[in-house]
Design an enzyme around this catalytic site. Sequence first.
Site, PDB file in Angstrom:
ATOM      1  N   ARG A   1       0.945  -1.304  -0.172  1.00  8.81           N
ATOM      2  CA  ARG A   1      -0.168   0.286  -0.311  1.00  8.81           C
ATOM      3  C   ARG A   1       0.935   0.753  -0.306  1.00  8.81           C
ATOM      4  O   ARG A   1       0.720   2.492  -0.853  1.00  8.81           O
ATOM      5  CB  ARG A   1      -1.249  -0.443   0.596  1.00  8.81           C
TER       6      ARG A   1
ATOM      7  N   LYS B   1     -13.186 -12.567   7.315  1.00  7.70           N
ATOM      8  CA  LYS B   1     -14.706 -11.498   8.102  1.00  7.70           C
ATOM      9  C   LYS B   1     -15.766 -12.408   6.974  1.00  7.70           C
ATOM     10  O   LYS B   1     -16.416 -11.306   5.686  1.00  7.70           O
ATOM     11  CB  LYS B   1     -14.254  -9.924   6.654  1.00  7.70           C
TER      12      LYS B   1
ATOM     13  N   GLY C   1      -6.521  -6.998   1.859  1.00  9.35           N
ATOM     14  CA  GLY C   1      -5.141  -6.595   2.300  1.00  9.35           C
ATOM     15  C   GLY C   1      -4.652  -7.891   1.962  1.00  9.35           C
ATOM     16  O   GLY C   1      -3.297  -8.292   2.231  1.00  9.35           O
TER      17      GLY C   1
ATOM     18  N   GLY D   1     -11.949  -4.889   1.123  1.00  4.33           N
ATOM     19  CA  GLY D   1     -13.690  -3.827   1.140  1.00  4.33           C
ATOM     20  C   GLY D   1     -14.237  -2.955   0.504  1.00  4.33           C
ATOM     21  O   GLY D   1     -15.483  -3.458  -0.141  1.00  4.33           O
TER      22      GLY D   1
HETATM   23  P1  ADP Z   1      -8.312  -9.993   2.732  1.00  2.79           P
HETATM   24  O1  ADP Z   1      -7.742  -9.178   3.848  1.00  2.79           O
HETATM   25  O2  ADP Z   1      -7.928 -10.219   1.713  1.00  2.79           O
HETATM   26  O3  ADP Z   1      -9.774  -9.300   2.376  1.00  2.79           O
HETATM   27  P2  ADP Z   1      -9.848 -11.899   5.331  1.00  2.79           P
HETATM   28  O4  ADP Z   1      -8.615 -10.177   5.873  1.00  2.79           O
HETATM   29  O5  ADP Z   1     -10.885 -11.298   4.762  1.00  2.79           O
HETATM   30  O6  ADP Z   1      -8.917 -11.113   3.804  1.00  2.79           O
HETATM   31  O7  ADP Z   1      -9.240 -13.103   5.431  1.00  2.79           O
HETATM   32  C1  ADP Z   1      -7.975 -12.705   5.345  1.00  2.79           C
HETATM   33  C2  ADP Z   1      -7.293 -14.062   6.744  1.00  2.79           C
HETATM   34  O8  ADP Z   1      -7.934 -15.345   7.000  1.00  2.79           O
HETATM   35  C3  ADP Z   1      -6.230 -14.373   7.094  1.00  2.79           C
HETATM   36  O9  ADP Z   1      -5.407 -14.021   8.023  1.00  2.79           O
HETATM   37  C4  ADP Z   1      -6.587 -16.062   6.841  1.00  2.79           C
HETATM   38  O10 ADP Z   1      -5.504 -16.522   7.887  1.00  2.79           O
HETATM   39  C5  ADP Z   1      -7.275 -16.331   7.118  1.00  2.79           C
HETATM   40  N1  ADP Z   1      -8.010 -17.324   7.129  1.00  2.79           N
HETATM   41  C6  ADP Z   1      -8.402 -18.475   5.923  1.00  2.79           C
HETATM   42  N2  ADP Z   1      -8.950 -19.319   6.416  1.00  2.79           N
HETATM   43  C7  ADP Z   1      -9.389 -19.854   7.191  1.00  2.79           C
HETATM   44  C8  ADP Z   1     -10.214 -20.336   7.947  1.00  2.79           C
HETATM   45  N3  ADP Z   1     -10.152 -21.762   7.187  1.00  2.79           N
HETATM   46  N4  ADP Z   1     -10.380 -20.398   9.476  1.00  2.79           N
HETATM   47  C9  ADP Z   1      -9.645 -19.305   9.608  1.00  2.79           C
HETATM   48  N5  ADP Z   1      -9.054 -18.374   9.427  1.00  2.79           N
HETATM   49  C10 ADP Z   1      -8.686 -18.435   7.655  1.00  2.79           C
HETATM   50 MG    MG Z   2      -7.850  -8.529   5.682  1.00  4.10          MG
END
Ligand code: ADP
Ligand code: MG
Length: 396
Positions: free
Chosen positions: A36, A200, A353, A377
């Site tokens: 970023r 999330k 992110g 988001g």
């Molecule tokens: P982004 O930032 O790409 O939008 P999120 O913040 O929603 O993604 O999610 C990222 C996190 O999700 C990572 O830290 C990863 O460890 C976690 N994650 C992925 N699969 C699982 C799972 N099965 N159980 C718990 N956490 C998970």
């Molecule tokens: Mg995230």
Amino acid sequence: MKTIDDLGDLRGRRVLVRADLNVPLDDDGEITDDGRIRASVPTISTLADRGARVVVCSHLGRPKGVDPNVSLRQVADRLGERLNRPVAFATDVVGDSARSTVDGLGDGAVAVLENLRFEPGETSKDDAERGAFADRLAGLTERYVGDGFGAVHRKHASVYDVPARLPHAAGYLIQAELRVLRQLTEDPARPYVVVLGGAKVSDKLGVIVNLLTTTDRILIGGGMMFTFLAAQGHEIGKSLLEADQLDTVRGYLTEATERGVDLVLPVDTVAATEFDAGAPHDIYPVDKIPADRIGLDIGPATAERFEQALRDARTVFWNGPMGVFELPPYAAGTRRVAEALTKVDGLTVIGGGDSAAAIRALGFDEDQFGHISTGGGASLEYLEGKTLPGLAALDD
Ligand code: ADP
Ligand code: MG
């Protein structure tokens, strides 16, 4: 939407740039991925090259009030390295240090203000409180450039209220992000496949309603897969579950069938005894997940299905890692999906992110993908068809 070029001669002008320097930090507070910061460089350096006195503001983390653990100081230093110029730092947001730092800027110089979220006015739901803070922030400068794409879905003072108070324009990052999002929403090449994962869950379920009307295939992995599996009646053990979303998810399953959208769910998972890299872990079909296990990645059969579902894609949007990629035993699913994306003959977009950090941490090259968005988001809400406050504020 006006651009930097529409702001006229900027020599000697104080210009506030709302960037998104909200980088991930590890447990020791070190920056783990500065994507970023790098994405903010083109706008800031262009403004500085044109002789503007550039005042950069951003949030970092989610502090409630002043918290030295999420000071922007080290981020300002890293920005200086990436810009290859000195960057001054104000130890407050709109106080004495901010004033004197801004007053001390020469033409073409750059300063960073302390973390916006140290000020409660930044995120306040009360328009008057937010407005009062926006007045002080806007009062530091004469022009506003919105470039913090990762924050445009927030109705925060620096994103929404300040542009109403100053002549404003969109920076290069926001323009670049919008160009790609428009490609996804206006007549995408087909098959259009979306891959969703991450943690999330409830934040991300909303986008599925809209995606069901625009995409051909949706692949579900990551933490959110377990709410889907539970909705289908499977035992999911100690895996991530949003119980209050089960009915919503059942509705999606029905609607996908009705609309002829291929909703591809996992057939196996890597499940461990606990959330730990050293914990015993095994591959289970989704109908045989033991009650005392927690699912931390998609399994190999699922990864193969996902690879297949991506093979003929002409447009792909991916948000959310397929598993807990930060821990090596649970990174394979994310790696295989990333690998599959690199082979797609068409536009591939990665948003989020953690998703962006994941592909870099797994050793992929950014230019193996069409676009890596700085805002998960924000891009999801755009795809949901929502009005984003930070874009609306720039749109006049
Ligand atoms: P982004 O930032 O790409 O939008 P999120 O913040 O929603 O993604 O999610 C990222 C996190 O999700 C990572 O830290 C990863 O460890 C976690 N994650 C992925 N699969 C699982 C799972 N099965 N159980 C718990 N956490 C998970
Ligand atoms: Mg995230």
